[in-house]
Design a protein around this motif. Structure first.
Motif, PDB file in Angstrom:
ATOM      1  N   LEU A  36       0.806  -1.220   0.000  1.00  0.00           N
ATOM      2  CA  LEU A  36       0.000   0.000   0.000  1.00  0.00           C
ATOM      3  C   LEU A  36       0.840   1.272   0.000  1.00  0.00           C
ATOM      4  N   ASP A  37       2.152   1.139   0.152  1.00  0.00           N
ATOM      5  CA  ASP A  37       3.029   2.302   0.050  1.00  0.00           C
ATOM      6  C   ASP A  37       3.444   2.591  -1.389  1.00  0.00           C
ATOM      7  N   LEU A  38       3.099   1.700  -2.304  1.00  0.00           N
ATOM      8  CA  LEU A  38       3.425   1.899  -3.718  1.00  0.00           C
ATOM      9  C   LEU A  38       2.500   2.949  -4.331  1.00  0.00           C
ATOM     10  N   PRO A  39       2.965   3.655  -5.359  1.00  0.00           N
ATOM     11  CA  PRO A  39       2.059   4.524  -6.109  1.00  0.00           C
ATOM     12  C   PRO A  39       0.968   3.658  -6.747  1.00  0.00           C
ATOM     13  N   LEU A  40      -0.212   4.199  -6.919  1.00  0.00           N
ATOM     14  CA  LEU A  40      -1.351   3.434  -7.415  1.00  0.00           C
ATOM     15  C   LEU A  40      -1.060   2.674  -8.708  1.00  0.00           C
ATOM     16  N   PRO A  41      -0.480   3.298  -9.746  1.00  0.00           N
ATOM     17  CA  PRO A  41      -0.224   2.520 -10.971  1.00  0.00           C
ATOM     18  C   PRO A  41       0.677   1.309 -10.708  1.00  0.00           C
ATOM     19  N   SER A  42       1.667   1.465  -9.851  1.00  0.00           N
ATOM     20  CA  SER A  42       2.553   0.345  -9.519  1.00  0.00           C
ATOM     21  C   SER A  42       1.807  -0.725  -8.740  1.00  0.00           C
ATOM     22  N   LEU A  43       0.973  -0.317  -7.799  1.00  0.00           N
ATOM     23  CA  LEU A  43       0.188  -1.275  -7.026  1.00  0.00           C
ATOM     24  C   LEU A  43      -0.702  -2.100  -7.947  1.00  0.00           C
ATOM     25  N   LEU A  44      -1.357  -1.452  -8.898  1.00  0.00           N
ATOM     26  CA  LEU A  44      -2.221  -2.175  -9.829  1.00  0.00           C
ATOM     27  C   LEU A  44      -1.416  -3.156 -10.666  1.00  0.00           C
ATOM     28  N   ASP A  45      -0.232  -2.752 -11.118  1.00  0.00           N
ATOM     29  CA  ASP A  45       0.628  -3.658 -11.888  1.00  0.00           C
ATOM     30  C   ASP A  45       1.055  -4.860 -11.048  1.00  0.00           C
ATOM     31  N   VAL A  46       1.377  -4.618  -9.783  1.00  0.00           N
ATOM     32  CA  VAL A  46       1.796  -5.701  -8.897  1.00  0.00           C
ATOM     33  C   VAL A  46       0.640  -6.680  -8.670  1.00  0.00           C
ATOM     34  N   ILE A  47      -0.558  -6.161  -8.450  1.00  0.00           N
ATOM     35  CA  ILE A  47      -1.732  -7.027  -8.261  1.00  0.00           C
ATOM     36  C   ILE A  47      -1.951  -7.875  -9.507  1.00  0.00           C
ATOM     37  N   TYR A  48      -1.890  -7.236 -10.666  1.00  0.00           N
ATOM     38  CA  TYR A  48      -2.089  -7.957 -11.928  1.00  0.00           C
ATOM     39  C   TYR A  48      -1.038  -9.061 -12.078  1.00  0.00           C
ATOM     40  N   ALA A  49       0.236  -8.719 -11.876  1.00  0.00           N
ATOM     41  CA  ALA A  49       1.319  -9.695 -12.034  1.00  0.00           C
ATOM     42  C   ALA A  49       1.167 -10.842 -11.047  1.00  0.00           C
ATOM     43  N   TRP A  50       0.785 -10.522  -9.802  1.00  0.00           N
ATOM     44  CA  TRP A  50       0.582 -11.552  -8.783  1.00  0.00           C
ATOM     45  C   TRP A  50      -0.506 -12.526  -9.221  1.00  0.00           C
ATOM     46  N   TRP A  51      -1.589 -12.005  -9.773  1.00  0.00           N
ATOM     47  CA  TRP A  51      -2.715 -12.854 -10.121  1.00  0.00           C
ATOM     48  C   TRP A  51      -2.425 -13.742 -11.327  1.00  0.00           C
ATOM     49  N   VAL A  52      -1.727 -13.227 -12.340  1.00  0.00           N
ATOM     50  CA  VAL A  52      -1.516 -14.005 -13.562  1.00  0.00           C
ATOM     51  C   VAL A  52      -0.271 -14.885 -13.500  1.00  0.00           C
ATOM     52  N   GLU A  53       0.559 -14.692 -12.481  1.00  0.00           N
ATOM     53  CA  GLU A  53       1.793 -15.462 -12.375  1.00  0.00           C
ATOM     54  C   GLU A  53       1.505 -16.962 -12.427  1.00  0.00           C
ATOM     55  N   GLY A  54       2.215 -17.641 -13.290  1.00  0.00           N
ATOM     56  CA  GLY A  54       2.067 -19.085 -13.406  1.00  0.00           C
ATOM     57  C   GLY A  54       0.894 -19.528 -14.265  1.00  0.00           C
ATOM     58  N   GLY A  55       0.087 -18.581 -14.729  1.00  0.00           N
ATOM     59  CA  GLY A  55      -1.051 -18.933 -15.572  1.00  0.00           C
ATOM     60  C   GLY A  55      -0.621 -19.234 -16.995  1.00  0.00           C
ATOM     61  N   THR A  56      -1.401 -20.030 -17.666  1.00  0.00           N
ATOM     62  CA  THR A  56      -1.121 -20.295 -19.074  1.00  0.00           C
ATOM     63  C   THR A  56      -1.467 -19.060 -19.891  1.00  0.00           C
ATOM     64  N   GLU A  57      -0.977 -19.020 -21.103  1.00  0.00           N
ATOM     65  CA  GLU A  57      -1.286 -17.891 -21.981  1.00  0.00           C
ATOM     66  C   GLU A  57      -2.799 -17.750 -22.175  1.00  0.00           C
ATOM     67  N   LYS A  58      -3.478 -18.880 -22.285  1.00  0.00           N
ATOM     68  CA  LYS A  58      -4.938 -18.879 -22.454  1.00  0.00           C
ATOM     69  C   LYS A  58      -5.626 -18.329 -21.197  1.00  0.00           C
ATOM     70  N   ASP A  59      -5.164 -18.757 -20.023  1.00  0.00           N
ATOM     71  CA  ASP A  59      -5.747 -18.270 -18.764  1.00  0.00           C
ATOM     72  C   ASP A  59      -5.548 -16.768 -18.602  1.00  0.00           C
ATOM     73  N   VAL A  60      -4.347 -16.296 -18.917  1.00  0.00           N
ATOM     74  CA  VAL A  60      -4.043 -14.864 -18.795  1.00  0.00           C
ATOM     75  C   VAL A  60      -4.903 -14.065 -19.759  1.00  0.00           C
ATOM     76  N   ALA A  61      -5.055 -14.546 -20.985  1.00  0.00           N
ATOM     77  CA  ALA A  61      -5.881 -13.841 -21.973  1.00  0.00           C
ATOM     78  C   ALA A  61      -7.335 -13.763 -21.509  1.00  0.00           C
ATOM     79  N   LYS A  62      -7.850 -14.858 -20.950  1.00  0.00           N
ATOM     80  CA  LYS A  62      -9.235 -14.868 -20.456  1.00  0.00           C
ATOM     81  C   LYS A  62      -9.392 -13.902 -19.278  1.00  0.00           C
TER      82      LYS A  62
END
Length: 104
Positions: A36-62
């Motif tokens: 929560l100390d990150l700037p908002l755009p960075s926080l959103l990028d981190v959340i996105y990366a955390w969620w898609v990590e390890g997902g297949t290309e198809k899963d990430v696209a969906k």
């Protein structure tokens, strides 16, 4: 610079809040930083990366397709546009409330 539609940020923040122990713990273990100390755009990028990590290309696209899809109830045509300042202030208020909720 024009950022993503508000609903993308809102969905990412909601995802992190709903899975806060996993998200927060993972970020602390990996980086040693409070997310929560990150700037908002960075926080959103981190959340996105955390969620898609390890997902297949198809899963990430969906996931991305669902993330970026406009809300079904939103009337986007003819709606009043917010200025960048209004958007920043709105997100700052939301983050402030989120900080109180997770720390309180």
């Amino acid at each position: 610079m024009v950022g993503p539609p508000y609903w993308v940020g809102q969905r990412l923040l909601t995802l992190a809040v709903r899975r806060w122990p996993e998200f927060h713990g993972t970020m602390l273990l990996r980086t040693g930083r409070e997310p929560l100390d990150l700037p908002l755009p960075s926080l959103l990028d981190v959340i996105y990366a955390w969620w898609v990590e390890g997902g297949t290309e198809k899963d990430v696209a969906k996931f991305r397709q669902n993330l970026e899809a406009p809300p079904s109830v939103a009337e986007l045509e003819g709606r009043e546009e917010w200025s960048d300042e209004e958007t920043d202030e709105s997100f700052a208020r939301a983050l402030g409330g989120m900080r109180r909720a997770v720390r309180g």
